[in-house]
Write a protein that holds these residues in place. Sequence first.
Motif, PDB file in Angstrom:
ATOM      1  N   TYR A 187      33.966  64.494  29.073  1.00 44.40           N
ATOM      2  CA  TYR A 187      34.664  65.588  29.738  1.00 44.40           C
ATOM      3  C   TYR A 187      35.955  65.122  30.398  1.00 44.40           C
ATOM      4  CZ  TYR A 187      30.022  67.342  28.934  1.00 44.40           C
ATOM      5  OH  TYR A 187      28.852  67.687  28.329  1.00 44.40           O
ATOM      6  N   GLY A 188      36.484  64.003  29.960  1.00 44.26           N
ATOM      7  CA  GLY A 188      37.701  63.451  30.521  1.00 44.26           C
ATOM      8  C   GLY A 188      37.424  62.161  31.265  1.00 44.26           C
ATOM      9  N   ALA A 189      38.479  61.408  31.494  1.00 45.16           N
ATOM     10  CA  ALA A 189      38.346  60.125  32.198  1.00 45.16           C
ATOM     11  C   ALA A 189      39.600  59.872  33.018  1.00 45.16           C
ATOM     12  CB  ALA A 189      38.127  58.990  31.210  1.00 45.16           C
ATOM     13  N   GLU A 190      39.456  58.999  33.980  1.00 46.07           N
ATOM     14  CA  GLU A 190      40.561  58.573  34.831  1.00 46.07           C
ATOM     15  C   GLU A 190      40.529  57.051  34.886  1.00 46.07           C
ATOM     16  OE1 GLU A 190      41.066  58.672  39.537  1.00 46.07           O
ATOM     17  OE2 GLU A 190      41.092  60.671  38.615  1.00 46.07           O
ATOM     18  N   ALA A 191      41.699  56.431  34.792  1.00 41.58           N
ATOM     19  CA  ALA A 191      41.772  54.967  34.845  1.00 41.58           C
ATOM     20  C   ALA A 191      42.727  54.535  35.956  1.00 41.58           C
ATOM     21  CB  ALA A 191      42.242  54.405  33.517  1.00 41.58           C
ATOM     22  N   THR A 192      42.320  53.508  36.681  1.00 39.89           N
ATOM     23  CA  THR A 192      43.169  52.921  37.712  1.00 39.89           C
ATOM     24  C   THR A 192      43.074  51.407  37.633  1.00 39.89           C
ATOM     25  OG1 THR A 192      41.399  53.020  39.358  1.00 39.89           O
ATOM     26  CG2 THR A 192      42.969  54.832  39.368  1.00 39.89           C
ATOM     27  N   VAL A 193      44.174  50.755  37.955  1.00 40.30           N
ATOM     28  CA  VAL A 193      44.137  49.309  38.136  1.00 40.30           C
ATOM     29  C   VAL A 193      43.830  49.093  39.608  1.00 40.30           C
ATOM     30  CG1 VAL A 193      45.473  47.171  38.141  1.00 40.30           C
ATOM     31  CG2 VAL A 193      45.758  48.824  36.286  1.00 40.30           C
ATOM     32  N   GLY A 226      38.576  47.337  45.191  1.00 37.86           N
ATOM     33  CA  GLY A 226      40.031  47.352  45.268  1.00 37.86           C
ATOM     34  C   GLY A 226      40.592  47.698  46.632  1.00 37.86           C
ATOM     35  N   GLU A 227      41.612  46.943  47.043  1.00 38.93           N
ATOM     36  CA  GLU A 227      42.363  47.251  48.257  1.00 38.93           C
ATOM     37  C   GLU A 227      43.632  48.022  47.913  1.00 38.93           C
ATOM     38  OE1 GLU A 227      43.251  43.841  50.644  1.00 38.93           O
ATOM     39  OE2 GLU A 227      41.184  43.657  51.319  1.00 38.93           O
ATOM     40  N   TYR A 228      44.156  47.769  46.736  1.00 40.49           N
ATOM     41  CA  TYR A 228      45.345  48.454  46.244  1.00 40.49           C
ATOM     42  C   TYR A 228      44.995  49.021  44.876  1.00 40.49           C
ATOM     43  CZ  TYR A 228      47.505  45.387  49.689  1.00 40.49           C
ATOM     44  OH  TYR A 228      47.818  44.720  50.841  1.00 40.49           O
ATOM     45  N   SER A 229      45.625  50.149  44.525  1.00 41.75           N
ATOM     46  CA  SER A 229      45.348  50.706  43.209  1.00 41.75           C
ATOM     47  C   SER A 229      46.591  51.342  42.610  1.00 41.75           C
ATOM     48  CB  SER A 229      44.212  51.734  43.284  1.00 41.75           C
ATOM     49  OG  SER A 229      44.592  52.829  44.062  1.00 41.75           O
ATOM     50  N   LYS A 230      46.574  51.465  41.293  1.00 40.85           N
ATOM     51  CA  LYS A 230      47.658  52.078  40.536  1.00 40.85           C
ATOM     52  C   LYS A 230      47.018  52.898  39.432  1.00 40.85           C
ATOM     53  CE  LYS A 230      51.341  51.062  37.296  1.00 40.85           C
ATOM     54  NZ  LYS A 230      52.262  50.099  36.754  1.00 40.85           N
ATOM     55  N   ARG A 231      47.372  54.165  39.355  1.00 38.72           N
ATOM     56  CA  ARG A 231      46.823  55.037  38.313  1.00 38.72           C
ATOM     57  C   ARG A 231      47.460  54.705  36.968  1.00 38.72           C
ATOM     58  NH1 ARG A 231      45.686  61.119  39.344  1.00 38.72           N
ATOM     59  NH2 ARG A 231      43.580  60.760  38.619  1.00 38.72           N
ATOM     60  N   THR A 246      49.526  51.917  27.697  1.00 42.61           N
ATOM     61  CA  THR A 246      50.220  50.650  27.922  1.00 42.61           C
ATOM     62  C   THR A 246      50.788  50.735  29.334  1.00 42.61           C
ATOM     63  OG1 THR A 246      50.780  50.471  25.579  1.00 42.61           O
ATOM     64  CG2 THR A 246      52.072  49.132  27.112  1.00 42.61           C
ATOM     65  N   PHE A 247      50.588  49.669  30.111  1.00 40.70           N
ATOM     66  CA  PHE A 247      51.028  49.698  31.510  1.00 40.70           C
ATOM     67  C   PHE A 247      51.496  48.326  31.951  1.00 40.70           C
ATOM     68  CE2 PHE A 247      46.474  49.090  31.223  1.00 40.70           C
ATOM     69  CZ  PHE A 247      46.201  48.041  32.079  1.00 40.70           C
ATOM     70  N   GLU A 248      52.420  48.323  32.913  1.00 36.70           N
ATOM     71  CA  GLU A 248      52.933  47.090  33.506  1.00 36.70           C
ATOM     72  C   GLU A 248      52.351  46.924  34.897  1.00 36.70           C
ATOM     73  OE1 GLU A 248      57.102  45.990  33.343  1.00 36.70           O
ATOM     74  OE2 GLU A 248      57.382  47.552  31.830  1.00 36.70           O
ATOM     75  N   LEU A 249      52.131  45.685  35.279  1.00 38.00           N
ATOM     76  CA  LEU A 249      51.606  45.386  36.607  1.00 38.00           C
ATOM     77  C   LEU A 249      52.528  44.440  37.352  1.00 38.00           C
ATOM     78  CD1 LEU A 249      47.816  44.860  35.823  1.00 38.00           C
ATOM     79  CD2 LEU A 249      48.953  46.908  36.660  1.00 38.00           C
ATOM     80  N   LYS A 250      52.496  44.539  38.653  1.00 43.12           N
ATOM     81  CA  LYS A 250      53.211  43.603  39.522  1.00 43.12           C
ATOM     82  C   LYS A 250      52.180  42.726  40.206  1.00 43.12           C
ATOM     83  CE  LYS A 250      57.019  46.674  40.478  1.00 43.12           C
ATOM     84  NZ  LYS A 250      58.236  46.172  40.083  1.00 43.12           N
ATOM     85  N   LYS A 251      52.558  41.493  40.419  1.00 43.88           N
ATOM     86  CA  LYS A 251      51.666  40.560  41.106  1.00 43.88           C
ATOM     87  C   LYS A 251      51.652  40.879  42.597  1.00 43.88           C
ATOM     88  CE  LYS A 251      50.433  35.762  41.179  1.00 43.88           C
ATOM     89  NZ  LYS A 251      50.558  34.520  40.462  1.00 43.88           N
ATOM     90  N   ILE A 252      50.465  40.947  43.164  1.00 40.86           N
ATOM     91  CA  ILE A 252      50.303  41.104  44.609  1.00 40.86           C
ATOM     92  C   ILE A 252      49.649  39.814  45.092  1.00 40.86           C
ATOM     93  CG2 ILE A 252      49.196  42.390  46.473  1.00 40.86           C
ATOM     94  CD1 ILE A 252      49.308  44.878  44.703  1.00 40.86           C
ATOM     95  N   GLU A 253      50.375  39.062  45.874  1.00 37.64           N
ATOM     96  CA  GLU A 253      49.911  37.743  46.315  1.00 37.64           C
ATOM     97  C   GLU A 253      48.511  37.816  46.931  1.00 37.64           C
ATOM     98  OE1 GLU A 253      50.224  33.921  46.019  1.00 37.64           O
ATOM     99  OE2 GLU A 253      51.934  35.171  45.507  1.00 37.64           O
ATOM    100  N   GLY A 254      47.638  36.933  46.451  1.00 38.22           N
ATOM    101  CA  GLY A 254      46.281  36.847  46.989  1.00 38.22           C
ATOM    102  C   GLY A 254      45.319  37.895  46.457  1.00 38.22           C
ATOM    103  N   HIS A 255      45.737  38.656  45.432  1.00 33.57           N
ATOM    104  CA  HIS A 255      44.892  39.704  44.870  1.00 33.57           C
ATOM    105  C   HIS A 255      44.793  39.583  43.353  1.00 33.57           C
ATOM    106  CE1 HIS A 255      45.669  41.309  48.843  1.00 33.57           C
ATOM    107  NE2 HIS A 255      44.624  42.101  48.661  1.00 33.57           N
ATOM    108  N   ILE A 256      43.671  40.025  42.817  1.00 35.55           N
ATOM    109  CA  ILE A 256      43.397  39.966  41.377  1.00 35.55           C
ATOM    110  C   ILE A 256      43.192  41.390  40.865  1.00 35.55           C
ATOM    111  CG2 ILE A 256      41.805  39.102  39.610  1.00 35.55           C
ATOM    112  CD1 ILE A 256      41.054  36.881  41.682  1.00 35.55           C
ATOM    113  N   PRO A 257      43.910  41.783  39.793  1.00 36.03           N
ATOM    114  CA  PRO A 257      43.740  43.137  39.261  1.00 36.03           C
ATOM    115  C   PRO A 257      42.660  43.222  38.168  1.00 36.03           C
ATOM    116  CG  PRO A 257      45.628  42.109  38.233  1.00 36.03           C
ATOM    117  CD  PRO A 257      45.067  41.101  39.210  1.00 36.03           C
ATOM    118  N   PHE A 258      42.093  44.412  38.039  1.00 40.33           N
ATOM    119  CA  PHE A 258      41.206  44.754  36.928  1.00 40.33           C
ATOM    120  C   PHE A 258      41.349  46.251  36.688  1.00 40.33           C
ATOM    121  CE2 PHE A 258      38.625  45.439  40.674  1.00 40.33           C
ATOM    122  CZ  PHE A 258      37.898  46.579  40.398  1.00 40.33           C
TER     123      PHE A 258
END
Length: 129
Positions: free
Chosen positions: A56-62, A74-79, A92-104
């Motif tokens: 019925y649909g999905a939502e994705a966030t980094v 997550g402490e920070y997120s990006k849709r 397709t998406f671009e990410l920025k490095k946030i010091e001391g944090h790991i994205p998924f």
Amino acid sequence: MNQVLISLVFLFASSLAFACSAPKMGPEFDKLIKVEKVASNTFQTTISMSAEGLNYGAEATVEYYPANSEHRFGEYSKRVHLKEKGTEYVSTFELKKIEGHIPFLQVFWYPEGCCLCGAFGKSNDLTLE
């Protein structure tokens, strides 16, 4: 009057019994998410449109979680904007490095309607340069 009141109680009690208290999650949902690095900090994802009947649909966030944390909350997120392609979502998406944090990448598949549970899936950690 008492019969009407009792009928209403049973009606609402039975509706609440079908409501869920927590979304589904686990490796069976994680495996529905594929992420590959296509450039320095650019990623491409392919996500199944259906997760155990949830279509019925999905939502994705980094989500970015602290590198020193035991848990992946997550402490920070990006849709991430998803596009339908056949039986999958792609992006397709671009990410920025946030010091001391790991994205998924985290995905939530929506349920059919209110008060039913959806499902969460998570990718492996994403490596940034």
